[in-house]
Design an enzyme around this catalytic site. Sequence first.
Site, short mmCIF file in Angstrom:
data_model
loop_
_atom_site.label_atom_id
_atom_site.label_comp_id
_atom_site.label_asym_id
_atom_site.label_seq_id
_atom_site.Cartn_x
_atom_site.Cartn_y
_atom_site.Cartn_z
N TYR A 27 31.95 -16.46 19.98
CA TYR A 27 33.23 -15.99 19.45
C TYR A 27 33.06 -14.73 18.58
O TYR A 27 32.14 -14.66 17.78
CB TYR A 27 33.91 -17.08 18.59
CG TYR A 27 35.24 -16.60 18.07
CD1 TYR A 27 36.35 -16.60 18.91
CD2 TYR A 27 35.37 -16.05 16.80
CE1 TYR A 27 37.55 -16.09 18.48
CE2 TYR A 27 36.57 -15.53 16.36
CZ TYR A 27 37.66 -15.56 17.21
OH TYR A 27 38.85 -15.03 16.79
N TRP A 72 34.98 -10.49 17.67
CA TRP A 72 35.81 -9.37 18.11
C TRP A 72 35.05 -8.29 18.86
O TRP A 72 35.66 -7.46 19.53
CB TRP A 72 36.51 -8.76 16.89
CG TRP A 72 37.87 -9.33 16.69
CD1 TRP A 72 38.19 -10.66 16.60
CD2 TRP A 72 39.10 -8.60 16.56
NE1 TRP A 72 39.54 -10.79 16.43
CE2 TRP A 72 40.12 -9.55 16.39
CE3 TRP A 72 39.42 -7.25 16.57
CZ2 TRP A 72 41.45 -9.18 16.24
CZ3 TRP A 72 40.75 -6.89 16.40
CH2 TRP A 72 41.76 -7.85 16.24
N1 LIG Z 1 38.04 -17.87 5.27
C1 LIG Z 1 38.51 -17.28 6.36
N2 LIG Z 1 37.69 -17.05 7.40
C2 LIG Z 1 38.15 -16.44 8.50
C3 LIG Z 1 39.50 -16.02 8.58
C4 LIG Z 1 40.36 -16.28 7.47
O1 LIG Z 1 41.57 -15.95 7.48
N3 LIG Z 1 39.82 -16.90 6.39
N4 LIG Z 1 39.96 -15.38 9.71
C5 LIG Z 1 39.28 -15.69 10.95
C6 LIG Z 1 39.70 -14.80 12.04
S1 LIG Z 1 41.39 -14.72 12.35
C7 LIG Z 1 38.82 -14.12 12.83
S2 LIG Z 1 39.42 -13.28 14.20
C8 LIG Z 1 37.36 -14.16 12.57
C9 LIG Z 1 36.64 -12.84 12.88
O2 LIG Z 1 35.29 -13.08 13.05
P1 LIG Z 1 34.35 -12.09 13.90
O3 LIG Z 1 35.09 -11.56 15.07
O4 LIG Z 1 33.07 -12.79 14.15
O5 LIG Z 1 34.14 -10.93 12.83
P2 LIG Z 1 33.58 -9.45 12.99
O6 LIG Z 1 33.12 -9.05 11.65
O7 LIG Z 1 34.61 -8.59 13.64
O8 LIG Z 1 32.31 -9.64 13.92
C10 LIG Z 1 32.05 -8.88 15.04
C11 LIG Z 1 30.55 -8.67 15.17
O9 LIG Z 1 30.31 -7.93 16.37
C12 LIG Z 1 29.40 -6.87 16.09
N5 LIG Z 1 29.63 -5.82 17.08
C13 LIG Z 1 30.53 -4.82 17.06
N6 LIG Z 1 30.42 -4.06 18.17
C14 LIG Z 1 29.43 -4.60 18.91
C15 LIG Z 1 28.85 -4.26 20.18
O10 LIG Z 1 29.24 -3.34 20.85
N7 LIG Z 1 27.87 -5.08 20.64
C16 LIG Z 1 27.41 -6.16 19.94
N8 LIG Z 1 26.46 -6.91 20.47
N9 LIG Z 1 27.92 -6.46 18.72
C17 LIG Z 1 28.92 -5.71 18.23
C18 LIG Z 1 29.70 -6.49 14.67
O11 LIG Z 1 28.61 -5.78 14.09
C19 LIG Z 1 29.95 -7.87 14.04
O12 LIG Z 1 28.74 -8.45 13.62
O13 LIG Z 1 37.13 -14.55 11.20
C20 LIG Z 1 37.75 -15.77 10.87
N10 LIG Z 1 37.31 -16.21 9.54
N1 LIG Z 2 42.69 -4.46 7.95
C1 LIG Z 2 42.53 -5.55 8.71
N2 LIG Z 2 43.58 -6.02 9.43
C2 LIG Z 2 43.42 -7.14 10.19
C3 LIG Z 2 42.18 -7.81 10.28
C4 LIG Z 2 41.11 -7.30 9.49
O1 LIG Z 2 40.00 -7.88 9.48
N3 LIG Z 2 41.31 -6.19 8.74
N4 LIG Z 2 42.06 -8.92 11.08
C5 LIG Z 2 43.04 -9.11 12.15
C6 LIG Z 2 43.01 -10.49 12.68
S1 LIG Z 2 41.68 -10.96 13.61
C7 LIG Z 2 44.01 -11.38 12.51
S2 LIG Z 2 43.94 -12.91 13.27
C8 LIG Z 2 45.18 -11.05 11.71
C9 LIG Z 2 45.54 -12.20 10.79
O2 LIG Z 2 46.85 -12.07 10.35
P1 LIG Z 2 47.38 -13.13 9.28
O3 LIG Z 2 46.83 -14.46 9.57
O4 LIG Z 2 48.84 -12.99 9.21
O5 LIG Z 2 46.75 -12.49 7.96
P2 LIG Z 2 46.04 -13.00 6.63
O6 LIG Z 2 45.63 -11.74 5.95
O7 LIG Z 2 45.00 -14.00 6.94
O8 LIG Z 2 47.18 -13.69 5.81
C10 LIG Z 2 48.36 -13.00 5.44
C11 LIG Z 2 48.94 -13.60 4.19
O9 LIG Z 2 49.34 -14.94 4.39
C12 LIG Z 2 49.56 -15.48 3.10
N5 LIG Z 2 49.42 -16.93 3.12
C13 LIG Z 2 48.28 -17.64 3.18
N6 LIG Z 2 48.54 -18.96 3.15
C14 LIG Z 2 49.89 -19.08 3.03
C15 LIG Z 2 50.79 -20.20 2.94
O10 LIG Z 2 50.39 -21.35 2.97
N7 LIG Z 2 52.11 -19.91 2.87
C16 LIG Z 2 52.59 -18.65 2.87
N8 LIG Z 2 53.92 -18.48 2.84
N9 LIG Z 2 51.78 -17.59 2.92
C17 LIG Z 2 50.44 -17.80 3.02
C18 LIG Z 2 48.51 -14.84 2.20
O11 LIG Z 2 49.11 -14.44 0.99
C19 LIG Z 2 47.97 -13.69 3.04
O12 LIG Z 2 47.91 -12.48 2.33
O13 LIG Z 2 44.93 -9.89 10.92
C20 LIG Z 2 44.46 -8.80 11.69
N10 LIG Z 2 44.50 -7.60 10.87
MO LIG Z 3 41.74 -13.20 14.03
#
Ligand SMILES: Nc1nc2c(c(=O)[nH]1)N[C@H]1C(S)=C(S)[C@@H](COP(=O)(O)OP(=O)(O)OC[C@H]3O[C@@H](n4cnc5c(=O)[nH]c(N)nc54)[C@H](O)[C@@H]3O)O[C@H]1N2
Ligand SMILES: Nc1nc2c(c(=O)[nH]1)N[C@H]1C(S)=C(S)[C@@H](COP(=O)(O)OP(=O)(O)OC[C@H]3O[C@@H](n4cnc5c(=O)[nH]c(N)nc54)[C@H](O)[C@@H]3O)O[C@H]1N2
Ligand SMILES: [Mo]
Length: 773
Positions: free
Chosen positions: A107, A109
Site C-alpha cells: 500500500y 501512493w
Molecule cells: N495517523 C494517521 N495516519 C494516517 C492517516 C491519518 O489521517 N492519520 N492517513 C492515511 C492515509 S489517508 C494515507 S493515503 C496513508 C499514506 O501513506 P503512504 O502512501 O505510504 O505515504 P507516502 O509518504 O506517500 O509514501 C509513499 C512512499 O513511496 C515512495 N516513492 C515515491 N515515488 C516512488 C517511486 O517512484 N518508486 C518507489 N519505489 N517509491 C517511491 C516515497 O519515497 C514514500 O516512501 O497514510 C495514512 N496514515
Molecule cells: N497537503 C496534503 N494534502 C493531502 C494529503 C497530504 O498528505 N498532504 N493527503 C491526501 C490524502 S491521501 C487524503 S486521503 C486526503 C484526506 O482528506 P481528509 O481525510 O478529509 O483530511 P484530514 O486532513 O485527515 O482531516 C481533515 C480534518 O478533519 C477534521 N476531523 C478529524 N476528526 C473529526 C471528527 O471526528 N469530526 C469532525 N467534524 N472533524 C474531524 C480534522 O480537524 C482535520 O483537520 O487528503 C489528501 N490531501
Molecule cells: Mo489517503
Amino acid sequence: MTIARVPSLAHWGAFTAIVENGRVVACEPFAQDEAPSPMLDAIPEMVHSPLRIRKPAIRDGWSDGAPRTGHDSFREIEWEEALDLVTSEIQRVRGAYGDTAIFGGSYGWSSAGRLHHARSLVRRFLFQGGGCVDQFGNYSWGAAQILLPHVIGTYQPVTGRVTDWVSVVKHTKLIIAFGGLRLSNAQVTSGGAGGHFLRGWLHRAKAAGIKFVMISPTKSDAPDFLDAEWLPIRPNTDTALMLAMAHTLFTEGLDDTEFLARHCVGADRFRSYVLGESDGTPKDADWAAAICGIDASRIRELARSAASTNSLLTCTWSLQRARHGEQPYWALIALAAMLGGIGLPGRGFAFGHGSLNGVGVPRLPLPGPELPSPKNPAKIGIPAARVTDMLLSPGETYDFNGRRETYPDIRMIYWAGGNPFHHHQDLNRLRRAWQKPQTIVVHDSWWTPTARHADIVLPATTSLERNDVGGSSRDPFILAMRQAIPPVGEAQSDYEIFRQLAARLGYEQTFTEGRDEMGWCRLIYDDFRASAARQSVTLPDFEDFWDAGFAVLPPPENDFVLFDAFRRDPERNSLNTPSGKIELTSDTIAGFGYDDCPPHPAWLPPEEWLGGELARRWPLHLLTHQPAGRLHSQMDPASISRGEKVHEREPVRINPADAKARGIASGDVIRLFNDRGACLAAAVIDDNVMPGVLLMATGAWFDPDGASGRPERHGNPNVLTRDVGTSRLAQGPSALTALVEAERWQAALPAVQVFIPPVVRAAMPVNNDRTHA
Ligand SMILES: Nc1nc2c(c(=O)[nH]1)N[C@H]1C(S)=C(S)[C@@H](COP(=O)(O)OP(=O)(O)OC[C@H]3O[C@@H](n4cnc5c(=O)[nH]c(N)nc54)[C@H](O)[C@@H]3O)O[C@H]1N2
Ligand SMILES: Nc1nc2c(c(=O)[nH]1)N[C@H]1C(S)=C(S)[C@@H](COP(=O)(O)OP(=O)(O)OC[C@H]3O[C@@H](n4cnc5c(=O)[nH]c(N)nc54)[C@H](O)[C@@H]3O)O[C@H]1N2
Ligand SMILES: [Mo]
C-alpha cells in the site's frame, strides 16, 4: 551551460523542470494551473538529496536473523548480485511455503506516473509470478468503500463523482460541512493534479451567496474568506449530532415522507431508533448536546435551516477514519434522505469536497490513464489496514464484510511505493510484527524509515529520471512526464527492476508484453485517447501530446448531480442495493450480526473519546490531519516541511486552557504519550483548536530512539494511534480515535537523527568511476 525545460507531473501539480548541467534546479508551475502548490519547490532538493539511495544495499544482520531496528547499518552490493538475491528469495519462499507466504499488497501512493506507479508494478510482477497476499481498499476511505455499496449500491461518491461545483454554485444556499473544507488538502490529486481547483470554486460559491456552516474540532478546517460559522464538535461524535438533527426533522414534521417512501427502505426502523422507541433513548438535541458539545438549540436550528433551504451536506473522508467510521457516513445519507434533496441540483450529500483536489470538479466521466492490471492467482488479500494483525496472527480468523477470513503466514514482504512506517497506526506494534518475516525487500528513492527496516533495499529513480504518463480520473489534464536527468547514483526505474527479475524468473515476455518504456507510455496514452473518442472527444495523437507536454479534456456539457436519474425514476434507474433503493436499514448488515455495526446508522461510543471512561486517564483527543507542506511522509526532509517544524519537531496545536493546565508555553517541546507509545513534538498554542483536542499533521519521518522506553524523537503521531478496525464490517483504519496526555519535556533534548542517512558501507571492490549526480 546547458539549460533544458522538461514537462513533468507530481501528485501535487504539473510543472516544467528546469535542468542545468544535469541537475534539476527549479520547478516552474504548469501555466494552466490557477493555484499551484508551493510543494513543487521541494522537488529539486529531494531529487538531489543526500538521503537518496545510490546503490542496492543489504542490511547487516539480515543473514543472522538479527532484529530490524531501523538503526541498522547496510552494505552496498552490485545490481546483478542484488537481483539474483531477490530472485532466489522469491523462489525459496514460494517453493517452501507457497505463494501466500509473500505479502505484496504494498500500500502507498508511489509517484504520479501511471507506468512507473511502484505499487501497481510490484503487484503486476508478483501476480504474474504466481500471486501473493494483496491489500484491499485503502487508508483514505477504507470504511466508506465497504459500507456505501450496502447503503447506496456503489462507492462512487468517494472516488470523486459527487454533485459537482457547477451545480452547487448555481443551486445551493447552505453547505453544512462536517469536517470542514481544508484548503491545504486540496493541493494533491492521486495520479497528479494538472490544475488546482478548490480555492477557485470556494470563492465562486462565496460570491454566489452560499452560507457555510463548518462542524469541526478546529476552525482551521475552513479558509477565513468563507466566513463559515464554526461549530466546534468533540471528535468522533458527529453521528450523535446527525441523529439529533434527524430527531428534530421527524418530530417537527420536516422530513420528506414522500422521498423516504419512494426512494428508501428501512426509514421506519431508523425513525423508531431516533425517536427512542426501540431502545428507550430519544436521540434528541439535548441528548446529542451532552455527547458532541454543541448547544441543543443550535442543533435544532441547524436541522430547521437545512430543511428550509437548498442545503448540501458534505463530509470529509476523515470522519470515517475513526472507530465506527461507517456510522457518520450512513447517518449523513439518512439525514440527506430525510431532507429530500438527493438527486436534485446542488442538494443531497457529498463526500470529500474538502479532502482532495479534484473532488466535485466538472470532468467527463472517463477513467484516468492507467496501467492495465492482471488478476492475483493467489486470490487472497487483507483489508489494507489489517497488516499488523496479519503478521502477528497467522492462522487466526477475522470478520470482514460478512465473511470469516483467515490470516496467512507471511515469510517475505515486498514493498515498493509506500511507507508503512509512516502510514500505519500503532507503529511500535508494527515494529514488533515486522520482525516475523525472514526477508523484507523495499524499493524506494530515499532512505525512508521503511527502507531502514528492510533487508534488501533497491534504489528507484524518481519521476524525473524516466519517461511516464500521468493523470487522474478527477482531473481534466493528461500529462507527459519526460525524463529530465540521468538516474541519480545507480538508481533504476521500478519497471526496469521488475523486468530484470521477471527475466530471471522466466516471465519477462509476460511482464513486458514486448514493450519498452516508451511503448508503455504510448499504450497508456492511446487507451486514454480511445476512451475519450468513445465520448466523441478527439485528443491529439501521441507524438503531438508528447511534444506539447499535455492534453486536456473539454468540460462536460451537463452539470453532474449525484443520483439524478434514480431520483427521477427509482424503478427504472434502481440502485445496486438489494432493494434497489437507499437502505436506511440494511437486512444484509443485520444478517451479519455485528455488534460494532448495527443494521441502521447508530451512535456507538468509541472506546477512546472525550466523553468516555478512558478520558480520565488520557484527557486529550489526538487528531492527525494531512500535512500542508508535504505529501504524507514524502518530502519531509525538504526545506518547506522542515521550515514548519519547531526545534526540529512536528508542531502540535493545543488550546490555551490545556496548555496552561500543563504549564506548557508556545514553542515548548512536549512529550505526547499513552499506553501505546510516546513521541516528542513542539507545542503551538492555538485557540482555533477546541479544548481537549490536539491537532497534529501526519508524516514526520519516524525516528525511534535506540534506547528502550524513550519517546520517538521527531513527532510521528502514529506511535500513539490505535490499530483497530473501524468495525467488523469494513475493517478500515481508525487512526482518528486516540486519547493521549501531554507534558513538558524537561530532560535533555535528543537530536532528530532520521535525516542523517544510515551507515552504508561501499561495495568491495570499488571499481566504478561513475560520478554521482
Ligand atoms: N495517523 C494517521 N495516519 C494516517 C492517516 C491519518 O489521517 N492519520 N492517513 C492515511 C492515509 S489517508 C494515507 S493515503 C496513508 C499514506 O501513506 P503512504 O502512501 O505510504 O505515504 P507516502 O509518504 O506517500 O509514501 C509513499 C512512499 O513511496 C515512495 N516513492 C515515491 N515515488 C516512488 C517511486 O517512484 N518508486 C518507489 N519505489 N517509491 C517511491 C516515497 O519515497 C514514500 O516512501 O497514510 C495514512 N496514515
Ligand atoms: N497537503 C496534503 N494534502 C493531502 C494529503 C497530504 O498528505 N498532504 N493527503 C491526501 C490524502 S491521501 C487524503 S486521503 C486526503 C484526506 O482528506 P481528509 O481525510 O478529509 O483530511 P484530514 O486532513 O485527515 O482531516 C481533515 C480534518 O478533519 C477534521 N476531523 C478529524 N476528526 C473529526 C471528527 O471526528 N469530526 C469532525 N467534524 N472533524 C474531524 C480534522 O480537524 C482535520 O483537520 O487528503 C489528501 N490531501
Ligand atoms: Mo489517503
